[in-house]
Design an enzyme around this catalytic site. Structure first.
Site, PDB file in Angstrom:
ATOM      1  N   SER A   1       0.729  -0.994   0.064  1.00 35.85           N
ATOM      2  CA  SER A   1       0.144   0.104   0.172  1.00 35.85           C
ATOM      3  C   SER A   1       0.699   1.165  -0.027  1.00 35.85           C
ATOM      4  O   SER A   1       1.758   1.396  -0.822  1.00 35.85           O
ATOM      5  CB  SER A   1      -0.830   0.016   1.309  1.00 35.85           C
ATOM      6  OG  SER A   1      -1.940   0.887   1.063  1.00 35.85           O
TER       7      SER A   1
ATOM      8  N   ASP B   1      -8.450  -4.719  -6.406  1.00 30.93           N
ATOM      9  CA  ASP B   1      -7.928  -3.816  -5.515  1.00 30.93           C
ATOM     10  C   ASP B   1      -7.693  -2.306  -6.114  1.00 30.93           C
ATOM     11  O   ASP B   1      -7.447  -1.960  -7.272  1.00 30.93           O
ATOM     12  CB  ASP B   1      -6.410  -4.354  -5.254  1.00 30.93           C
ATOM     13  CG  ASP B   1      -5.680  -3.397  -4.200  1.00 30.93           C
ATOM     14  OD1 ASP B   1      -6.360  -2.086  -3.653  1.00 30.93           O
ATOM     15  OD2 ASP B   1      -4.426  -3.523  -3.703  1.00 30.93           O
TER      16      ASP B   1
ATOM     17  N   HIS C   1      -7.765  -5.073  -1.371  1.00 31.69           N
ATOM     18  CA  HIS C   1      -6.586  -4.654  -0.996  1.00 31.69           C
ATOM     19  C   HIS C   1      -5.834  -5.109   0.318  1.00 31.69           C
ATOM     20  O   HIS C   1      -4.639  -4.949   0.606  1.00 31.69           O
ATOM     21  CB  HIS C   1      -6.790  -2.876  -0.696  1.00 31.69           C
ATOM     22  CG  HIS C   1      -5.526  -2.198  -0.439  1.00 31.69           C
ATOM     23  ND1 HIS C   1      -4.435  -2.100  -1.399  1.00 31.69           N
ATOM     24  CD2 HIS C   1      -5.075  -1.502   0.292  1.00 31.69           C
ATOM     25  CE1 HIS C   1      -3.342  -1.468  -0.852  1.00 31.69           C
ATOM     26  NE2 HIS C   1      -3.820  -0.909   0.343  1.00 31.69           N
TER      27      HIS C   1
END
Length: 239
Positions: free
Chosen positions: A63, A119, A180
């Site tokens: 991320s 995602d 995600h």
């Protein structure tokens, strides 16, 4: 701060040093380059190489951590040499424009960006094919983890960084925050109140278990009452 929401509107706004026309995201750049993180990592790498010789370095992150890891890998590759640095990120956002992506590929050719199913984060900040010099652009090479007939498949994408047959093939309405949170079967979780997380809550009770977060995404509207346990009350009083 909901940094994912902010990325929808964030423009490339910082010239990367010594790379003509290369522009990057100020926040991600500063999170690595303008904090104690950079000297701590570079000093640790120098010490390790003094002790063990010209060892290779693998940089990784998920991320926003993937964005920071990318700047870290570039920084180390410039100082140590491209052959010594390898990068693997998971669900990272875009961090710069096409010119930056081109420079990045030259300095860090051994880079893999793993993306997962729908995602949403790798789609941010947005990529506009009709504004090639102004828009964000991923560096290669993407590996897309997705389901094909019930089986997990890893597709090695083309060298453009923006392969339309990989995660970019997912229609915008089907992008997901929950995808995600899992990569290669591993759930991404945080352990304390100081860590930023995305919360997918299906009930008030479950949401309250994950209130140690400053990024909350819920598909179901809920009313939340947060008790402040630091406030002492008189049990003999009535209301």
């Amino acid at each position: 701060q909901n940094w994912i929401k902010d990325l929808v509107w964030k423009q490339v706004d910082l010239n990367y040093p010594n790379m003509p026309d290369a522009k990057v995201h100020t926040g991600f750049y500063s999170a690595y380059n303008n904090t104690l993180l950079r000297p701590a990592i570079t000093n640790a790498v120098r010490k390790a190489r003094r002790l063990y010789g010209d060892i290779s370095v693998i940089v990784t992150g998920h991320s926003m951590g993937g964005a920071m890891a990318s700047f870290c890998a570039l920084d180390l590759a410039i100082s140590l040499g491209s052959d010594s640095v390898h990068l693997m990120t998971f669900g990272q956002p875009r961090i710069g424009n096409a010119a930056f992506a081109s420079y990045f590929e030259q300095y860090v050719p051994s880079a893999i960006r793993v993306t997962h199913e729908h995602d949403i984060v790798p789609h941010l900040p947005p990529y506009f094919f009709f504004l090639p010099h102004l828009t964000y652009h991923h560096f290669p090479r993407e590996v897309w983890e997705h389901d094909v007939d019930g089986n997990t498949t890893f597709r090695v994408c083309d060298g453009s960084g923006e392969d339309p047959d990989c995660c970019r093939s997912v229609f915008a309405l089907f992008l997901s925050a929950s995808d995600h949170l899992t990569y290669m079967g591993v759930e991404i979780a945080a352990d304390d109140w100081s860590t930023c997380r995305i919360v997918m809550a299906q009930s008030v009770e479950r949401l309250q278990l994950y209130l140690a977060s400053n990024v909350i995404t819920s598909k179901i509207p809920v009313d939340i009452i947060i008790a402040d346990h630091s406030v002492q009350t008189d049990p003999s009083s009535s209301s």
